[in-house]
Every structure is written in C-alpha cells, then in structure tokens.
Motif scaffolding. Structure first.
Motif, short mmCIF file in Angstrom:
data_model
loop_
_atom_site.label_atom_id
_atom_site.label_comp_id
_atom_site.label_asym_id
_atom_site.label_seq_id
_atom_site.Cartn_x
_atom_site.Cartn_y
_atom_site.Cartn_z
N VAL A 1 29.51 35.26 25.94
CA VAL A 1 28.73 36.30 26.64
C VAL A 1 27.43 36.51 25.88
O VAL A 1 27.44 36.83 24.68
CB VAL A 1 29.51 37.63 26.72
N LYS A 2 26.31 36.34 26.58
CA LYS A 2 25.00 36.63 25.99
C LYS A 2 24.59 38.03 26.43
O LYS A 2 24.73 38.37 27.61
CB LYS A 2 23.95 35.64 26.52
N THR A 3 24.08 38.81 25.51
CA THR A 3 23.63 40.16 25.88
C THR A 3 22.67 40.71 24.84
O THR A 3 22.72 40.31 23.66
CB THR A 3 24.83 41.12 26.03
N ASP A 4 21.83 41.65 25.29
CA ASP A 4 20.98 42.36 24.33
C ASP A 4 21.61 43.69 23.94
O ASP A 4 21.01 44.48 23.22
CB ASP A 4 19.56 42.57 24.89
N ALA A 5 22.82 43.96 24.43
CA ALA A 5 23.49 45.21 24.07
C ALA A 5 23.89 45.17 22.59
O ALA A 5 24.39 44.15 22.12
CB ALA A 5 24.74 45.40 24.92
N PRO A 6 23.70 46.29 21.87
CA PRO A 6 24.13 46.31 20.46
C PRO A 6 25.65 46.24 20.35
O PRO A 6 26.36 46.57 21.28
CB PRO A 6 23.61 47.64 19.93
N ILE A 7 26.11 45.87 19.18
CA ILE A 7 27.56 45.68 18.96
C ILE A 7 28.34 46.98 19.22
O ILE A 7 29.46 46.96 19.72
CB ILE A 7 27.81 45.13 17.52
N CYS B 1 32.69 40.72 10.00
CA CYS B 1 32.86 41.16 11.39
C CYS B 1 32.18 40.23 12.38
O CYS B 1 32.38 40.36 13.59
CB CYS B 1 32.36 42.59 11.57
N GLY B 2 31.35 39.30 11.91
CA GLY B 2 30.73 38.35 12.83
C GLY B 2 29.42 38.84 13.43
O GLY B 2 28.77 38.12 14.17
N LEU B 3 29.03 40.08 13.14
CA LEU B 3 27.75 40.59 13.68
C LEU B 3 26.61 39.72 13.18
O LEU B 3 26.61 39.27 12.04
CB LEU B 3 27.52 42.03 13.18
N TRP B 4 25.61 39.48 14.05
CA TRP B 4 24.45 38.71 13.61
C TRP B 4 23.17 39.39 14.03
O TRP B 4 23.17 40.24 14.93
CB TRP B 4 24.50 37.30 14.17
N ARG B 5 22.09 39.03 13.37
CA ARG B 5 20.76 39.43 13.82
C ARG B 5 19.83 38.25 13.57
O ARG B 5 20.09 37.43 12.68
CB ARG B 5 20.27 40.68 13.09
N GLU C 1 21.00 35.84 10.56
CA GLU C 1 21.82 36.43 9.49
C GLU C 1 23.15 36.82 10.10
O GLU C 1 23.19 37.54 11.11
CB GLU C 1 21.11 37.65 8.91
N GLN C 2 24.21 36.35 9.51
CA GLN C 2 25.53 36.49 10.14
C GLN C 2 26.52 37.08 9.14
O GLN C 2 26.61 36.61 7.99
CB GLN C 2 26.00 35.10 10.57
N TYR D 1 28.34 36.06 22.12
CA TYR D 1 29.62 36.52 21.57
C TYR D 1 30.75 35.76 22.23
O TYR D 1 30.68 35.44 23.42
CB TYR D 1 29.81 38.01 21.85
N ASP D 2 31.80 35.51 21.46
CA ASP D 2 33.04 34.95 22.00
C ASP D 2 33.87 36.13 22.48
O ASP D 2 34.29 36.97 21.67
CB ASP D 2 33.74 34.16 20.88
N HIS D 3 34.08 36.21 23.78
CA HIS D 3 34.75 37.37 24.37
C HIS D 3 36.13 37.61 23.76
O HIS D 3 36.50 38.75 23.45
CB HIS D 3 34.83 37.16 25.89
N HIS D 4 36.88 36.53 23.52
CA HIS D 4 38.23 36.70 22.95
C HIS D 4 38.16 37.27 21.54
O HIS D 4 38.93 38.15 21.18
CB HIS D 4 38.96 35.35 22.91
N ARG D 5 37.22 36.75 20.77
CA ARG D 5 37.11 37.25 19.39
C ARG D 5 36.67 38.70 19.36
O ARG D 5 37.13 39.49 18.53
CB ARG D 5 36.09 36.42 18.61
N LEU D 6 35.77 39.06 20.29
CA LEU D 6 35.34 40.47 20.36
C LEU D 6 36.54 41.37 20.62
O LEU D 6 36.71 42.41 19.98
CB LEU D 6 34.34 40.66 21.50
#
Ligand code: SAM
Length: 359
Positions: free
Chosen positions: A343-349, A228-232, A223-224, A303-308
């Motif tokens: 960047v792959k991570t399990d850290a929340p947004i 803001c681009g957040l997904w789960r 789900e995207q 995540y795309d680091h530049h977009r973040l």
C-alpha cells in the motif's frame, strides 16, 4: 539441430544461444513501449538469439534496428533468424557492447544482460540519445540480500526492508541517473517494473547539464527503522546520519543514494497499453501490469499490509480496503505492482495505526 520457438510475431531458432521464455512478458512490454514512443533507431546491445530486437523490428515498426552480440554463435543465429522472419534490413553487429556503445550513438539503447547491467551503464549513457531501457536480473544485490555486491555494482547501500523490490528499482534508477549526469544528460523514468526475477526500467533522456542537474535533485536517501519499519526519505546528495526512529525510538539505518522522483509516466504507459491492444505483444498479464504501474501514486516506497497489521496487532482486512479507507479520509493511497499486499500512501504511520486498529 534447430530448436524453434514462436514468440510474438517472430519465429526463432534458439539452439545454442541464450533464450529465456520467462522473459517474454519483458519483451512484450518492450515492443509496446517502442511503438508507444515512436522510436525509429533502436539497438539491442546484448541480443543473444535476437528475440528482442527482431520483435521490435517486426512488431513495433522501428525503421532502423541493430542487434549486437559478442558471441559468434549468437551472431550467426541472429542472422539466420533475421532471414527467417524477412527482416534482412536489420543490422547485425558482433562487437563487445561497451566498444560499440562508445563508438556509435543510437536513439534508443536496450540493455538486457546476464545479471547486472552495471558493466554497461557508462557506455550506454554515452550512446543513448533519447531513450535507455535496462533489465537487471541481479535482484539480490539490488534489493539488499547481497549487500556488498550491491554496493560494488551500484555504489549504493540497499537496506533489506518490506519494500525491497521498489528499493532495488530505485537503486538501479539512481545508478542510471548518475551515469547519465556524468555525460550531461538528465533522466525521466517512463515505466518501471519489478517482475518475476528482474527489474526493468524505461528511461527518457534530456540533453544538457541543466537537465542533468534537475534530474540529480530527485536523488536522495531512505532512513529506515530496524525495529518498527518506519521510514522517511531525505532528498539531496548529502547522506543523512543514521539516528533514532521518531516513532518507536529504535535504531534507524540509511539506504541510498537512490532515485526518489517519479518512476511511472501514466501518459506514456497509456500509449503502451493502446499499442498492445490487438497486437502479438498483448497478454492479460501485460495489460494488468501496465495498468497497475499507471495507477500507482507518485510516492517512494510502500507498506506491507500484512506486516502493518502484525505490527499494530490489528485484524487484517484487505489492502484494497485500507486504500479506500485512507482515501475517504483525504489521504493519497494506491496499491502497487511491486507487491500484492503493498500500500502506497502519504498518510503518516500514526494514521495507519488508527485506521487499522479502529473498532
Ligand atoms: N536480450 C536477449 C533476449 O531477450 O533473449 C538475452 C540476452 S542474454 C541474457 C545476454 C547476451 O549478452 C548473451 O548472448 C551474451 O553472449 C551477450 N554478451 C555478454 N557480454 C557481452 C558483451 N560484452 N558484449 C556483447 N554481448 C555480450
């Protein structure tokens, strides 16, 4: 007129058949994987000049290699190229691949078609006993750029997003997992990469309905948020309803079904790296790609680091710095081969925002 090329340890006449030198890396990795997995019975189902299958026979030491193509010109070239390289033991077949795959079983089946492998997936799922390797060059349908075509070919909805290359790979993996499940086979991805204009997956197969059921537990949806681009990710076979994003309240859309389980097997990739060393299939780019795949943490999407940074109005550092920072805070994080700024991570947004906007 002969048009000769040398690739790996073979010399090929490619005049009048499809031969793409940009796919050499793809074939190098294929040779390394066949060696790493100790495969002895291999079918190149769509062989064209025979570049892939003949390299497997010559460089990977597979005892029984069959090469098939429906085109008479391609079959003549494969025969000629087999003779030219002293590979007269290879079996050369001239069937429609779907007929052949329904008639015969092979330890490993390799599908490398023009465009989409979708027309061959059902038959290949039947034929492949232990391994199924697939190339897909229809990245626009897989990754969400051609939505309707993607739905038709893979019965899955892609969403155009910053991680579209991984989405494409996971939609292909999901389609393969469902085809294999239909014939009571479970799937285990061993190596997955999206490179240049194609996606390539190497699948291990486990027989039995229980293995198929277990594999299907790795299917799900993404789900995207459009804003803001957040997904789960949402596991299971039931499609979640598209609703509101929990972060910004924007509208969320759903992609899938797709494969949410592991996509790399670092042990197998390590063996492929070892198989490459000192061989005709070795290239610096191949080694870097395999290493990057092995080092990726096992989490869907990135995540795309530049977009973040743009999203949070942060001054961009490097993606590697962000990975290190997240790790120092106790989160899992890695770069990804799918994108130079991924960047792959399990850290929340929220954590990503704090880290990126910290003074
Ligand atoms: N694997 C090759 C390589 O690495 O160089 C490239 C294969 S080329 C992209 C696709 C080949 O599939 C063509 O040679 C074409 O003749 C063959 N082909 C297309 N449809 C086929 C079918 N239904 N059965 C068998 N071969 C087919």
């Amino acid at each position: 007129m002969a048009e000769m090329v040398v690739e790996g340890a073979v010399t090929l006449n490619v005049e009048g058949a499809f031969y793409n030198p940009r796919m050499r890396l793809n074939r190098d990795l294929g040779v390394a994987m066949v060696r790493a997995l100790g495969i002895s019975d291999y079918l190149d189902a769509l062989a064209a000049s025979g570049a892939r299958g003949l390299r497997v026979a010559k460089e990977a030491g597979a005892a029984a290699v069959a090469l098939n193509d429906v085109s008479p010109r391609a079959v003549a070239l494969i025969r000629e190229n087999a003779r030219l390289n002293g590979l007269v033991g290879c079996e050369v077949l001239s069937s429609n691949a779907n007929v052949l795959l329904h008639q015969r079983r092979f330890e490993a089946v390799d599908l490398d078609p023009f465009g989409s492998p979708a027309p061959f997936l059902a038959a290949a799922a039947r034929s492949a006993l232990d391994y199924l390797f697939i190339t897909a060059t229809d990245t626009a349908p897989l990754c969400g750029a051609h939505l309707k075509s993607g739905i038709r070919k893979y019965m899955a909805v892609p969403v155009k997003a910053e991680h579209h290359r991984e989405m494409g790979a996971r939609i292909l993996l999901g389609a393969a997992a469902r085809e294999l499940a239909r014939v009571d086979k479970g799937v285990r991805p061993l190596l997955t990469h999206a490179t240049d204009h194609y996606v390539r997956v190497y699948l291990g197969i486990a027989k039995g309905a229980k293995s198929a059921d277990r594999a299907l537990e790795s299917m799900g949806y993404l789900e995207q948020c459009r804003s803001c681009g957040l997904w789960r990710t949402v596991s299971g076979v039931g499609c979640p309803s598209s609703g509101k994003c929990s972060f910004c309240g924007g509208r969320a859309e759903v992609a899938g079904p797709l494969w949410l389980g592991p996509i790399q097997d670092p042990g197998v990739i390590g063996r492929a790296l070892a198989a490459m060393e000192g061989s005709a299939a070795r290239s610096d780019r191949g080694v870097r790609l395999l290493q990057a795949c092995a080092d990726e943490i096992d989490l869907p999407m990135y995540y795309d680091h530049h977009r973040l940074c743009r999203r949070f109005k942060a001054t961009p550092g490097t993606a590697s710095d962000l990975v290190e920072e997240l790790r120092s805070l106790g989160w899992s994080a890695s770069r990804t081969h799918f994108s130079g700024v991924g960047v792959k991570t399990d850290a929340p947004i929220e954590v990503l925002r704090e880290v990126l906007t910290a003074p």
